[in-house]
Design a protein around this motif. Structure first.
Motif, PDB file in Angstrom:
ATOM      1  N   TYR A 266       4.994   0.417   2.214  1.00 55.58           N
ATOM      2  CA  TYR A 266       6.065   0.737   3.158  1.00 55.58           C
ATOM      3  C   TYR A 266       5.848   2.143   3.705  1.00 55.58           C
ATOM      4  N   VAL A 267       6.450   2.406   4.841  1.00 56.95           N
ATOM      5  CA  VAL A 267       6.552   3.772   5.341  1.00 56.95           C
ATOM      6  C   VAL A 267       7.984   4.214   5.093  1.00 56.95           C
ATOM      7  N   PHE A 303      20.747   8.735  -3.343  1.00 62.27           N
ATOM      8  CA  PHE A 303      20.077   8.940  -2.061  1.00 62.27           C
ATOM      9  C   PHE A 303      19.831   7.580  -1.418  1.00 62.27           C
ATOM     10  N   TYR A 304      19.804   7.590  -0.094  1.00 72.34           N
ATOM     11  CA  TYR A 304      19.579   6.367   0.661  1.00 72.34           C
ATOM     12  C   TYR A 304      18.258   6.496   1.414  1.00 72.34           C
ATOM     13  N   ARG A 305      17.295   5.657   1.015  1.00 69.81           N
ATOM     14  CA  ARG A 305      15.957   5.733   1.586  1.00 69.81           C
ATOM     15  C   ARG A 305      15.820   4.740   2.735  1.00 69.81           C
ATOM     16  N   VAL A 306      15.240   5.215   3.829  1.00 64.19           N
ATOM     17  CA  VAL A 306      14.967   4.366   4.975  1.00 64.19           C
ATOM     18  C   VAL A 306      13.496   3.987   4.930  1.00 64.19           C
ATOM     19  N   ARG A 307      13.207   2.690   4.758  1.00 65.28           N
ATOM     20  CA  ARG A 307      11.833   2.225   4.618  1.00 65.28           C
ATOM     21  C   ARG A 307      11.522   1.154   5.652  1.00 65.28           C
ATOM     22  N   LEU A 308      10.311   1.253   6.212  1.00 57.15           N
ATOM     23  CA  LEU A 308       9.833   0.287   7.206  1.00 57.15           C
ATOM     24  C   LEU A 308       8.679  -0.502   6.618  1.00 57.15           C
ATOM     25  N   LYS A 333       6.391   9.318   4.827  1.00 53.96           N
ATOM     26  CA  LYS A 333       5.239   9.120   3.945  1.00 53.96           C
ATOM     27  C   LYS A 333       5.044   7.638   3.676  1.00 53.96           C
ATOM     28  N   VAL A 334       3.850   7.308   3.166  1.00 54.67           N
ATOM     29  CA  VAL A 334       3.537   5.944   2.767  1.00 54.67           C
ATOM     30  C   VAL A 334       3.832   5.800   1.280  1.00 54.67           C
ATOM     31  N   VAL A 335       4.552   4.735   0.906  1.00 54.75           N
ATOM     32  CA  VAL A 335       4.895   4.490  -0.490  1.00 54.75           C
ATOM     33  C   VAL A 335       4.496   3.068  -0.862  1.00 54.75           C
ATOM     34  N   VAL A 336       4.418   2.829  -2.164  1.00 58.87           N
ATOM     35  CA  VAL A 336       4.092   1.503  -2.681  1.00 58.87           C
ATOM     36  C   VAL A 336       5.262   1.019  -3.517  1.00 58.87           C
ATOM     37  N   GLU A 337       5.629  -0.236  -3.335  1.00 61.05           N
ATOM     38  CA  GLU A 337       6.786  -0.811  -4.014  1.00 61.05           C
ATOM     39  C   GLU A 337       6.398  -2.139  -4.644  1.00 61.05           C
ATOM     40  N   CYS A 338       6.909  -2.399  -5.847  1.00 67.22           N
ATOM     41  CA  CYS A 338       6.628  -3.664  -6.510  1.00 67.22           C
ATOM     42  C   CYS A 338       7.328  -4.808  -5.800  1.00 67.22           C
TER      43      CYS A 338
END
Length: 348
Positions: A266-267, A303-308, A333-338
């Motif tokens: 995700y971004v 916190f509320y994260r906005v992910r694309l 930033k680029v993140v990795v999610e399970c």
């Protein structure tokens, strides 16, 4: 292929003593059936002589700006982050790292933007389950969408040298980071166990012998087959000093391998303590990609994260990240999610 690094960072590099990477023997990933690959040897000079341990200077550093993005170095023993790893090598081989060591692409080390130098982290490749303890001794990477820049050897051991990048999780190992920080500052190192005393310096470059301990598939009990990669030193090994600052150093890199689960890229465009701010950002980025708002608790604050996303490949994530940054979200930033939506832990 090595990742790009910004020349603007050259002013941050300092002179120092020749350094050898110091990484403690790997611990097993808790709760997972694992395959363990051990790589070991002894660092030698010409004529069979051994080389004493040297460590670069301890450095945290002041906030700095690269390409419009500010970074804030700090001690953070709770640090854990997922994202994309890259590697660097030939162009920087033999040059000074940010804490004064000489970078050797064939040793196990890495660059990080904010962690103290040196620090010890565990890097887990979320695509193949391999994990390795690595010493941070340099600043970087400064290409958007990367959270750590591994040495070439570290990338080889984690299995992504040819691919160039990998989805990873990076976690600080507090006890060993404190120990190596004390050594770098010339202080007495904290008490360590016998296993920790045999700290290591880089990956060796000797003959590799691969031994299959079990040629069959994964057993009904769920235990995977086991391989051990052994690097044979040129002659018999001398005794290893019990002090991490004196005598010879046994070079050991233990690569743990655990089962992996599906993960997605995700971004993350931003994170806010006020939900309405997150909603406003999501609305502004609505046309770029599918998006979501995720709550997360951090030290008692929501916190509320906005992910694309999700995104299928690193190149897709890189393109979307640049588009998000172009809207003014420099901290994206680029993140990795399970697959279950949780943070990637122990190979998801």
């Amino acid at each position: 292929m090595p990742s790009p690094r910004k020349s603007a960072f050259a002013r941050l590099r300092t002179n120092g003593r020749l350094g050898l990477s110091v990484v403690a023997l790997g611990m097993l990933l808790a709760g997972c059936a694992e395959t363990q690959l051990a790589v070991h040897g002894v660092k030698r000079l010409g004529g069979g002589q051994t080389q004493p341990v040297q460590v670069g200077s301890y450095k945290i550093g002041n906030p700095y700006e690269i390409a419009g993005q500010w970074y804030y170095p700090a001690v953070d023993y709770e640090y854990s982050e997922t994202g994309i790893a890259s590697w660097y090598g030939p162009k920087f081989h033999g040059k000074r790292t940010a804490n004064g060591e000489v970078f050797d692409q064939y040793e196990i080390s890495a660059a990080h933007r904010t962690l103290p130098l040196p620090s010890i982290v565990r890097v887990t490749n979320l695509e193949n389950g391999k994990s390795l303890k690595v010493r941070i001794n340099d600043r970087g990477p400064f290409a958007h969408g990367r959270i750590i820049d591994m040495s070439r050897r570290a990338a080889q051991l984690l299995g992504f040298e040819k691919k160039g990048t990998a989805k990873v999780m990076v976690e600080v190992i507090e006890s060993e980071s404190r120990q190596i920080a004390a050594i770098a500052q010339g202080k007495a190192a904290p008490a360590v166990t016998v296993a920790e005393q045999n700290t290591v310096s880089a990956a060796p470059r000797d003959v590799v012998e691969t031994v299959r301990l079990d040629d069959g598939p994964i057993t009904d009990s769920g235990q995977p087959t086991t391989s051990r990669i052994k690097l044979t030193p040129p002659s018999s090994e001398p005794s290893v000093s019990s002090s991490p600052l004196e005598g010879t150093v046994e070079e050991a890199a233990v690569v743990n391998v655990a089962p992996v689960a599906n993960s997605s890229i995700y971004v993350q465009a931003g994170a806010f303590s006020v939900y309405d701010n997150a909603l406003n950002l999501r609305n502004r980025l609505y046309d770029l990609a599918p998006s979501k708002i995720e709550p997360i608790e951090v030290k008692g604050t929501t916190f509320y994260r906005v992910r694309l996303g999700p995104l299928n490949t690193v190149p897709e994530a890189d393109i979307l990240l640049e588009r998000v940054i172009a809207t003014g979200q420099n901290g994206a930033k680029v993140v990795v999610e399970c697959a279950d939506g949780g943070a990637a832990k122990s190979g998801c």
